[in-house]
Enzyme design. Sequence first.
Site, mmCIF file in Angstrom:
data_model
loop_
_atom_site.group_PDB
_atom_site.id
_atom_site.type_symbol
_atom_site.label_atom_id
_atom_site.label_comp_id
_atom_site.label_asym_id
_atom_site.label_seq_id
_atom_site.Cartn_x
_atom_site.Cartn_y
_atom_site.Cartn_z
ATOM 1 N N PHE A 276 0.663 -1.252 0.022
ATOM 2 C CA PHE A 276 -0.161 -0.010 0.048
ATOM 3 C C PHE A 276 0.835 1.226 0.091
ATOM 4 O O PHE A 276 0.399 2.363 -0.354
ATOM 5 C CB PHE A 276 -1.062 -0.068 1.257
ATOM 6 C CG PHE A 276 -2.019 -0.781 1.520
ATOM 7 C CD1 PHE A 276 -2.934 -0.870 0.457
ATOM 8 C CD2 PHE A 276 -2.031 -1.908 2.156
ATOM 9 C CE1 PHE A 276 -4.051 -1.498 0.497
ATOM 10 C CE2 PHE A 276 -3.322 -2.640 2.470
ATOM 11 C CZ PHE A 276 -4.010 -2.674 1.467
ATOM 12 N N THR A 307 -2.102 -6.562 -7.141
ATOM 13 C CA THR A 307 -1.811 -5.339 -6.066
ATOM 14 C C THR A 307 -2.500 -5.623 -4.849
ATOM 15 O O THR A 307 -3.089 -6.800 -4.808
ATOM 16 C CB THR A 307 -2.693 -4.252 -6.917
ATOM 17 O OG1 THR A 307 -4.029 -4.501 -6.512
ATOM 18 C CG2 THR A 307 -2.507 -3.934 -8.326
ATOM 19 N N ASP A 308 -2.269 -5.034 -3.861
ATOM 20 C CA ASP A 308 -3.039 -5.168 -2.482
ATOM 21 C C ASP A 308 -4.456 -4.442 -2.770
ATOM 22 O O ASP A 308 -4.802 -4.107 -3.772
ATOM 23 C CB ASP A 308 -1.904 -4.434 -1.194
ATOM 24 C CG ASP A 308 -2.393 -5.070 0.025
ATOM 25 O OD1 ASP A 308 -3.414 -5.802 -0.102
ATOM 26 O OD2 ASP A 308 -1.726 -5.248 0.842
ATOM 27 N N TYR A 309 -5.276 -4.885 -1.863
ATOM 28 C CA TYR A 309 -6.570 -4.461 -1.729
ATOM 29 C C TYR A 309 -6.919 -3.082 -2.038
ATOM 30 O O TYR A 309 -6.654 -2.051 -1.466
ATOM 31 C CB TYR A 309 -6.836 -4.607 -0.341
ATOM 32 C CG TYR A 309 -8.625 -5.099 -0.019
ATOM 33 C CD1 TYR A 309 -8.811 -6.426 0.288
ATOM 34 C CD2 TYR A 309 -9.397 -4.031 -0.319
ATOM 35 C CE1 TYR A 309 -10.310 -6.855 0.696
ATOM 36 C CE2 TYR A 309 -10.781 -4.633 0.012
ATOM 37 C CZ TYR A 309 -11.170 -5.987 0.519
ATOM 38 O OH TYR A 309 -12.367 -6.396 0.663
ATOM 39 N N ALA A 311 -5.451 -0.950 -4.005
ATOM 40 C CA ALA A 311 -4.175 -0.026 -4.136
ATOM 41 C C ALA A 311 -4.203 0.451 -5.132
ATOM 42 O O ALA A 311 -3.401 1.691 -5.198
ATOM 43 C CB ALA A 311 -2.938 -0.969 -3.864
#
Length: 794
Positions: A276, A307-309, A311
Amino acid sequence: MNLCIKISSFALVFLFSQFSQAEATMFRDVVHPHTNQKLSKNDWRNESRAMDTFIDDLLSKMTLDEKIGQLDLQSGYRGVTGPFVNAAYEQQIRNGSVGAIFNAYGAQFGKRLQTIAVEQTRLGIPIIIGHDVIHGHKTIFPQSIGEAASWDLDAIKHSARIAAKEASADGIMWTFAPMADMVRDPRWGRVSESAGEDPFLTSAVSVARVKGFQGENISLNDTIMATAKHFVGYGASQGGRDYNTTDISENRLWNLYLPPFKAMLDAGVTTFMTGFNDLNGIPVTANQYLLETVLRDKWGFKGFVVTDYTAVNELVAHGYARDEKHGAQIAFNSGADMDMVGQTYLKYLKPLIAENKVTEARLNEAVRRVLEMKWRLGLFEDPYRYHDESRAAQRILTKENLEAATDMARRSMVLLKNQNQALPIDSNKVDSIALIGPLADNRFDMIGNWAGAGNRDSQPVTVREGLSNLLDDKVKIRYAKGATHSYLLSHTGMSSLMGIDVPVSGQTKQDLQSDIDEALKIAKASDVVVMVLGEDQRMSGEASSRTELTLPGNQQALMEALRSLNKPLILVVMSGRPNDLRWADSNVDAILHAWYPGTMGGQAVADVLLGKYNPAGKLPMTFPRTVGQVPLFYNHKNTGRPIASSNPAHTPAEYTSRYDDSLNTPLYAFGHGLSYTQFKYDAPTLSSTRLDQNGELTLTVKVTNIGDRAGEEVIQLYTHQKVGSITRPVKELKGFQKLAFEVGETKTVAFTLTPDDLAFYRADMSWGTEPGEFEVMVGGASNKVQTLTFTLVD
Ligand code: NOJ
């Protein structure tokens, strides 16, 4: 368990900056479709012609929308792990616009979703189903930092292997672990998910986990894909506040933060996840240097990057993208292949391609990477291979898995203090034990955070149950909760332990006092007092940063009240981070750190308290005296005005690098951990005081168990380069061996050191060694070593 890392071979992991002549001739003359750079590594697609042919054919049949759909990762509703869930995911699978889903475990449930993908979409491309299987799926092992405290790579690998067996039988084929973020700030809630503050230990632990999750081959249906996360630097969040900005010098990035990721890559990790964080001004989710230059071009990574959540969406809040469409453009063009939850690729890649801001070649590249993993998982052959309910019934929460969880929990525990051998409790010498504390008879917190699909309500064994299982009626156990381990006040002033007016727990001051009174009553009537205190598990993990490291709620008041009785006082701490244990260190007789020990945690704690198991864990992270020392880590630099180590009270005080109101030293150092027995280290010897560029040195030390019970010891090896082209840490872990000793047994322990072990990114950022004087240290903790010197010659 006998465990040994050969440092010289481990160091090969770091030899990635230069390609050999042989490798160079293998390079294909391929231009990267996105960056126009020549591909620097042989492309593994050639490994399987059948796969290439199949994917070429499939790609040729796919519409733009179907391709983009493969790059979309949605969240289901089972154990939601972020702020946004898309209720329409089933319909989107049907539309062919979901490539993967997570938070959707369960063989039956997964089969239903897979059936939609396979039978109700035009091309029938199966979906990947993921989950955060971090320290167990349903049999929950200790919190990740606790596993790392075992320094037991075989046990850690075994734990991940069992997690993979359970998860893969429950519809899961992908985990978002290991988290290899290096951590130096215990205020950050995610230290619980880490392997601590050291790159060598983090690399070794992360590799063990990758091997455990992925097994021999991800095509076997009892293995799952692992994810190297969070790439990179997320653990350096400023102030320990989650999601905060990170600023890491290039040198520190390459010497400290990147090595665990390279080690996982070399171990075959199949996916990477971006973080993030904004790193040096560029959020890592849109960082082309990291995702393309480092990961693909220098390292030759062949899997896909997720990707992260949300992001990608967050690039807007970072102030790096004008809007979500721009975010999708820069993240995708930078090398982030799959978009987690935020649906920006779904919405914007098509118009971006139409506007020539994203190329179809880049799209095909990312889709190919995802399809290759689906092929390698065997999903095109049999999309339901993870959805056999009878396998779930046989594989999950088995006796064998629970025994392994007990074993790992015992291995994770760190005996921080043990004055006058207060532990273990001799059940032949006591008639009664007062068991006190909010975590003493608590199932909910036992399995910690990121606890997969673990059951918190009925499955975990509590400490009270663990003790009862071991003690017969001759020893009476009296239990009282005694205190609360949650924040007492709402956000304003929650750091205050006293002066409680409106506790958020709903308890009044009188309630809290009567809990303490009840505890005092049972303590008075008992021979020994065991307090099980710590943090509510929700205080660790994502979005769970603290400004204080003290034990929350009114636990301090409880400890002080119990101390006044002058009974033998034992503290068991359950927490996901180093806490401020100053008061306890000065006032209780013994302290055992149990982290969050997992499904079988209460049994494991009881085994250790009663001496059925001799603890051998060592801290993977420094415990500061006070939050004011943070960040505090063992591998620091010396400064120009260090205090003399022979004079930790730093008198006279003037003009040295010190605090006026605290020692510089930690309360408990990295690598610290006691045993119920004692180990004596003889003076170590070196095979030579000179190390040639092609040579090796052997450090030998005799270690003897001089106590009265068998036990294990982690023998640690550190080095220090005295002068460098950049200043060097005062100590760096370079090897360790965890060995078992019978009573009276002596072992001769040897560590081999080669120049590779001393290589690092130098001032000019080239990888290599620098000739000169070195110290080599060996001992049972980073602050308990014996030192020898040698010279590395040109
Ligand atoms: C956000 C976390 O940062 C990441 O580690 C996790 O894997 C995802 N959420 C999915 O739950």
